[in-house]
Write a protein that holds these residues in place. Structure first.
Motif, PDB file in Angstrom:
ATOM      1  N   LEU A   1      34.698   5.557  -7.114  1.00 34.40           N
ATOM      2  CA  LEU A   1      34.802   6.888  -6.540  1.00 34.40           C
ATOM      3  C   LEU A   1      34.434   6.946  -5.063  1.00 34.40           C
ATOM      4  CD1 LEU A   1      33.286   8.992  -9.466  1.00 34.40           C
ATOM      5  CD2 LEU A   1      35.700   8.626  -8.925  1.00 34.40           C
ATOM      6  N   LEU A   2      33.521   6.081  -4.638  1.00 31.77           N
ATOM      7  CA  LEU A   2      33.089   6.123  -3.247  1.00 31.77           C
ATOM      8  C   LEU A   2      33.990   5.247  -2.387  1.00 31.77           C
ATOM      9  CD1 LEU A   2      29.205   5.974  -3.626  1.00 31.77           C
ATOM     10  CD2 LEU A   2      30.667   7.974  -3.352  1.00 31.77           C
ATOM     11  N   PRO A   3      34.254   5.648  -1.160  1.00 30.08           N
ATOM     12  CA  PRO A   3      35.136   4.859  -0.294  1.00 30.08           C
ATOM     13  C   PRO A   3      34.517   3.520   0.072  1.00 30.08           C
ATOM     14  CG  PRO A   3      34.070   6.622   0.946  1.00 30.08           C
ATOM     15  CD  PRO A   3      33.745   6.853  -0.500  1.00 30.08           C
ATOM     16  N   ASN A   4      35.385   2.534   0.209  1.00 28.15           N
ATOM     17  CA  ASN A   4      34.952   1.193   0.596  1.00 28.15           C
ATOM     18  C   ASN A   4      35.773   0.760   1.807  1.00 28.15           C
ATOM     19  OD1 ASN A   4      34.176  -1.453   0.860  1.00 28.15           O
ATOM     20  ND2 ASN A   4      34.627  -2.031  -1.254  1.00 28.15           N
ATOM     21  N   ALA A   5      35.100   0.567   2.928  1.00 28.85           N
ATOM     22  CA  ALA A   5      35.811   0.245   4.169  1.00 28.85           C
ATOM     23  C   ALA A   5      36.254  -1.210   4.222  1.00 28.85           C
ATOM     24  CB  ALA A   5      34.918   0.559   5.372  1.00 28.85           C
ATOM     25  N   GLY A   6      35.856  -2.013   3.260  1.00 32.29           N
ATOM     26  CA  GLY A   6      36.244  -3.416   3.262  1.00 32.29           C
ATOM     27  C   GLY A   6      35.627  -4.216   4.387  1.00 32.29           C
ATOM     28  N   MET A   7      34.466  -3.833   4.815  1.00 33.70           N
ATOM     29  CA  MET A   7      33.781  -4.522   5.914  1.00 33.70           C
ATOM     30  C   MET A   7      33.364  -5.927   5.498  1.00 33.70           C
ATOM     31  SD  MET A   7      30.491  -3.133   8.059  1.00 33.70           S
ATOM     32  CE  MET A   7      31.481  -1.796   8.751  1.00 33.70           C
ATOM     33  N   SER A   8      33.467  -6.863   6.412  1.00 34.36           N
ATOM     34  CA  SER A   8      33.082  -8.238   6.111  1.00 34.36           C
ATOM     35  C   SER A   8      31.576  -8.328   5.915  1.00 34.36           C
ATOM     36  CB  SER A   8      33.502  -9.164   7.259  1.00 34.36           C
ATOM     37  OG  SER A   8      32.742  -8.904   8.431  1.00 34.36           O
ATOM     38  N   ALA A   9      31.139  -9.381   5.225  1.00 38.85           N
ATOM     39  CA  ALA A   9      29.711  -9.573   4.965  1.00 38.85           C
ATOM     40  C   ALA A   9      28.935  -9.726   6.260  1.00 38.85           C
ATOM     41  CB  ALA A   9      29.509 -10.802   4.076  1.00 38.85           C
ATOM     42  N   LYS A  10      29.516 -10.425   7.224  1.00 36.00           N
ATOM     43  CA  LYS A  10      28.836 -10.649   8.505  1.00 36.00           C
ATOM     44  C   LYS A  10      28.602  -9.330   9.233  1.00 36.00           C
ATOM     45  CE  LYS A  10      29.234 -13.235  12.847  1.00 36.00           C
ATOM     46  NZ  LYS A  10      30.082 -14.168  13.637  1.00 36.00           N
TER      47      LYS A  10
ATOM     48  N   ILE B   1      24.487  -9.207  -1.974  1.00 38.14           N
ATOM     49  CA  ILE B   1      23.034  -9.367  -1.873  1.00 38.14           C
ATOM     50  C   ILE B   1      22.478  -8.379  -0.849  1.00 38.14           C
ATOM     51  CG2 ILE B   1      21.159 -10.952  -1.295  1.00 38.14           C
ATOM     52  CD1 ILE B   1      22.571 -11.648  -3.876  1.00 38.14           C
ATOM     53  N   ALA B   2      23.188  -8.218   0.269  1.00 42.17           N
ATOM     54  CA  ALA B   2      22.745  -7.264   1.285  1.00 42.17           C
ATOM     55  C   ALA B   2      22.789  -5.836   0.754  1.00 42.17           C
ATOM     56  CB  ALA B   2      23.618  -7.389   2.530  1.00 42.17           C
ATOM     57  N   GLN B   3      23.812  -5.506  -0.020  1.00 43.14           N
ATOM     58  CA  GLN B   3      23.931  -4.163  -0.573  1.00 43.14           C
ATOM     59  C   GLN B   3      22.826  -3.861  -1.579  1.00 43.14           C
ATOM     60  OE1 GLN B   3      28.020  -4.561  -1.949  1.00 43.14           O
ATOM     61  NE2 GLN B   3      28.747  -3.184  -0.323  1.00 43.14           N
ATOM     62  N   LEU B   4      22.473  -4.851  -2.375  1.00 45.07           N
ATOM     63  CA  LEU B   4      21.424  -4.655  -3.375  1.00 45.07           C
ATOM     64  C   LEU B   4      20.038  -4.586  -2.744  1.00 45.07           C
ATOM     65  CD1 LEU B   4      22.618  -7.040  -6.236  1.00 45.07           C
ATOM     66  CD2 LEU B   4      22.667  -4.547  -6.225  1.00 45.07           C
ATOM     67  N   GLY B   5      19.860  -5.283  -1.624  1.00 44.39           N
ATOM     68  CA  GLY B   5      18.539  -5.307  -0.994  1.00 44.39           C
ATOM     69  C   GLY B   5      17.486  -5.835  -1.940  1.00 44.39           C
ATOM     70  N   LEU B   6      17.664  -7.061  -2.422  1.00 42.59           N
ATOM     71  CA  LEU B   6      16.828  -7.588  -3.498  1.00 42.59           C
ATOM     72  C   LEU B   6      15.342  -7.613  -3.164  1.00 42.59           C
ATOM     73  CD1 LEU B   6      18.945 -10.546  -4.924  1.00 42.59           C
ATOM     74  CD2 LEU B   6      18.662  -8.242  -5.821  1.00 42.59           C
ATOM     75  N   ASN B   7      14.997  -7.777  -1.883  1.00 44.69           N
ATOM     76  CA  ASN B   7      13.566  -7.828  -1.565  1.00 44.69           C
ATOM     77  C   ASN B   7      12.876  -6.485  -1.798  1.00 44.69           C
ATOM     78  OD1 ASN B   7      14.674  -6.482   0.700  1.00 44.69           O
ATOM     79  ND2 ASN B   7      13.011  -7.202   2.002  1.00 44.69           N
ATOM     80  N   ARG B   8      13.657  -5.436  -2.028  1.00 49.15           N
ATOM     81  CA  ARG B   8      13.062  -4.136  -2.351  1.00 49.15           C
ATOM     82  C   ARG B   8      12.373  -4.164  -3.714  1.00 49.15           C
ATOM     83  NH1 ARG B   8      15.653   1.486  -0.539  1.00 49.15           N
ATOM     84  NH2 ARG B   8      13.937   2.839  -1.129  1.00 49.15           N
ATOM     85  N   PHE B   9      12.700  -5.144  -4.521  1.00 49.63           N
ATOM     86  CA  PHE B   9      12.039  -5.300  -5.822  1.00 49.63           C
ATOM     87  C   PHE B   9      10.529  -5.434  -5.652  1.00 49.63           C
ATOM     88  CE2 PHE B   9      10.482  -7.975  -9.320  1.00 49.63           C
ATOM     89  CZ  PHE B   9      10.886  -7.220 -10.417  1.00 49.63           C
ATOM     90  N   THR B  10      10.092  -5.941  -4.499  1.00 49.48           N
ATOM     91  CA  THR B  10       8.658  -6.130  -4.269  1.00 49.48           C
ATOM     92  C   THR B  10       7.898  -4.813  -4.178  1.00 49.48           C
ATOM     93  OG1 THR B  10       8.957  -6.244  -1.863  1.00 49.48           O
ATOM     94  CG2 THR B  10       9.046  -8.318  -3.073  1.00 49.48           C
ATOM     95  N   CYS B  11       8.597  -3.698  -4.061  1.00 52.64           N
ATOM     96  CA  CYS B  11       7.889  -2.418  -4.055  1.00 52.64           C
ATOM     97  C   CYS B  11       7.296  -2.122  -5.431  1.00 52.64           C
ATOM     98  CB  CYS B  11       8.811  -1.280  -3.617  1.00 52.64           C
ATOM     99  SG  CYS B  11      10.097  -0.820  -4.792  1.00 52.64           S
TER     100      CYS B  11
END
Length: 559
Positions: A244-253, A330-340
């Motif tokens: 449902l949300l738009p995806n601009a197709g931006m590269s990972a970099k 991995i960047a979208q998930l922000g895995l280091n936020r798990f440390t909160c």
């Protein structure tokens, strides 16, 4: 008559202690308004739901409203149908969250403890465990310890944000998930709501529950229960967001550059965040493994190892995925936020290890196991939840005050802008005497300055351009001004208005010397307002400006 043991009496006593702790924290620990942290950034969405004509030219609202943030706005919007204004609706959610967080955390940790020790009937063990839960919430050591990887412990944050609300819902989910009977089937719906509010926190809460659920998983029904929660509570809403949300197709970099390096390095740039506190917490997670090994308790060993692995993996996988391999997911998930969640996860394993260690000794006092009572504990739970809800309504009505800006002459500024500008106008804040968030929430006008990050990747490049020109070309341009006669500031604003809509400039009264050739449309003791179309007497040569702005999203933006 129903058997009712002293363990349940203890639980009621410590539940009440948790409740009074939450009331005390609400009364003395936090400001009684909703203008805290990032919560203010969601207010324009709510206002636009109430009045679709607002913020049509507001960059942030236009893009961020097409993001997961809109779910929280709808939650507040629904509450306005009960007769509250939007401010009081948000305030009620904040009060309710604070009142239920500590009691539900206590109940959840008690459920986990009882799952591991279903036949435990020792007064000393239960007293230690329940008291530790309540007391540890106030230990300065855990409250003030530096962020080990960019995030404060989420359970020490008393303000209302999407993440803290999602965390509270996640604790409720865990309570239902570890319960028996019909309540267990509600867990997937609570997790679903948790995901809709914040699609990152909910998977972490699910992992949190799995750490302590998997070692005691003993039948097919338990596995089905876990799978149902995963599918309904996380997979389905995340798929819906993706579709449902738009995806601009931006590269990972590019995504990592905009999202992490440019805007959120204090949260997600792991190479700059790992410090002595990271090592301290790593050691703290390793320590409980030692008594678990001494006890030769397989389940506890698995729990302690899983706690340590998930903590370390959240940091190192995030680092490898964003700064070495550059993986967009991995960047979208922000895995280091798990440390909160590190604080509450660590407490839970400590409780289980301490309970096993103490109960293994046979020197504890014994006491009568049961007394007779006609009290039905299910009714008590329902009565307690209704009481908390009523208390939240009463407290929110008693303590709510509509917030107004405290800046000098703010009311005059509000009145002038609402009477002399249109809803379509865009304001540029140059060292303004009033915070940009109040321009939206109290003036109902669009703001040029990129105050908050729109979590919509289609907006990333333009956000970077606006941020660049505000910080590099406009905000600091007067630092190089040799005299008040220098016209570069109004010239730059005029040139910028050719690319982005800017109708008025709001600035401090002290900065009027940079606009000496132009008459303000309003001037007071602390501020002045200029109309951008008046900056034409000394029209600048905008060719260089035009050339630079086309490349500003990637060139010269390293700060």
């Amino acid at each position: 008559m129903q058997n009712f043991n002293y363990n349940k009496i203890l639980k009621i006593i410590f539940l009440l202690a948790s409740t009074f702790s939450a009331i005390w924290y609400f009364s003395f620990g936090i400001p009684h308004d909703i203008y805290q942290g990032t919560t203010v950034a969601e207010i324009p969405f709510i206002l636009k739901l109430l009045n679709p004509d607002l913020f049509n030219n507001d960059f942030y609202t236009t893009f961020a409203i097409v993001s997961p943030k809109i779910i929280f706005a709808y939650l507040v919007y629904i509450l306005t149908f009960f007769g509250w204004g939007w401010e009081q609706a948000m305030y009620f959610i904040m009060v309710l969250r604070i009142l239920i967080e500590r009691p539900i955390l206590f109940l959840t940790l008690s459920k986990i403890y009882e799952t591991y020790y279903p036949r435990e009937n020792n007064l000393l063990v239960l007293t230690f465990v329940y008291a530790f839960i309540v007391i540890s919430m106030h230990l300065v050591f855990f409250q003030q310890m530096a962020k080990p990887s960019g995030w404060a412990t989420i359970n020490t944050i008393g303000i209302l944000t999407q993440s803290t609300l999602s965390y509270t819902l996640g604790i409720i989910y865990m309570y239902f998930s570890f319960s028996n009977g019909k309540f267990r089937y509600f867990s997937c719906l609570i997790l679903l709501l948790c995901t809709l509010i914040h699609p990152t926190i909910s998977p972490f809460m699910f992992v949190f529950s799995c750490i302590f659920y998997l070692p005691v998983l003993h039948d097919k029904q338990s596995l089905i229960h876990l799978s149902r929660n995963l599918f309904i509570g996380i997979v389905l809403p995340l798929i819906a967001y993706r579709l449902l949300l738009p995806n601009a197709g931006m590269s990972a970099k590019d995504y990592i550059y905009y999202y992490i390096i440019l805007v959120h390095p204090v949260h997600y740039l792991s190479s700059k965040l790992m410090n002595g506190s990271t090592i301290t917490w790593t050691i703290m997670f390793f320590l409980p493994i030692i008594p678990a090994l001494l006890l030769k308790n397989t389940r506890l060993i698995i729990v302690c190892v899983m706690c340590t692995i998930t903590y370390l993996c959240s940091i190192w996988i995030h680092y490898m995925g964003t700064e070495v391999l550059q993986i967009k997911l991995i960047a979208q998930l922000g895995l280091n936020r798990f440390t909160c969640l590190r604080y509450i996860i660590w407490i839970t394993q400590i409780i289980l290890v301490a309970g096993a260690f103490i109960s293994k000794n046979k020197t504890m006092l014994t006491y009568p196991t049961k007394i007779k009572t006609s009290t039905n504990t299910n009714y008590l739970k329902i009565i307690y939840m209704i009481t908390i809800l009523i208390m939240a309504v009463i407290l929110s009505n008693m303590t709510f005050k509509s917030h107004q800006p405290k800046q000098k002459n703010a009311k005059k500024l509000i009145n002038w802008i609402t009477k002399n500008t249109s809803k379509e106008d865009v304001l540029f804040l140059f060292d303004a005497p009033i915070h940009h968030e109040y321009i939206r929430t109290h003036f109902y006008r669009a703001v040029f300055n990129p105050s908050r990050f729109p979590f919509n990747e289609a907006a990333f490049p333009e956000f970077a351009e606006r941020r660049y020109w505000v910080r590099k070309q406009i905000r600091y341009i007067y630092r190089d001004v040799t005299s008040p006669d220098d016209k570069r500031l109004p010239d730059a604003l005029y040139c910028l208005s050719k690319h982005y809509r800017i109708d008025y400039v709001v600035t401090k009264q002290q900065a009027t010397k940079f606009f000496a050739d132009y008459k303000p449309v309003l001037i007071e003791d602390s501020y002045a307002i200029y109309k951008v179309t008046d900056f034409t007497n000394h029209e600048a040569d905008c060719l260089i400006f035009d050339k630079n702005i086309k490349h500003s999203s990637r060139l010269g933006m390293k700060e």
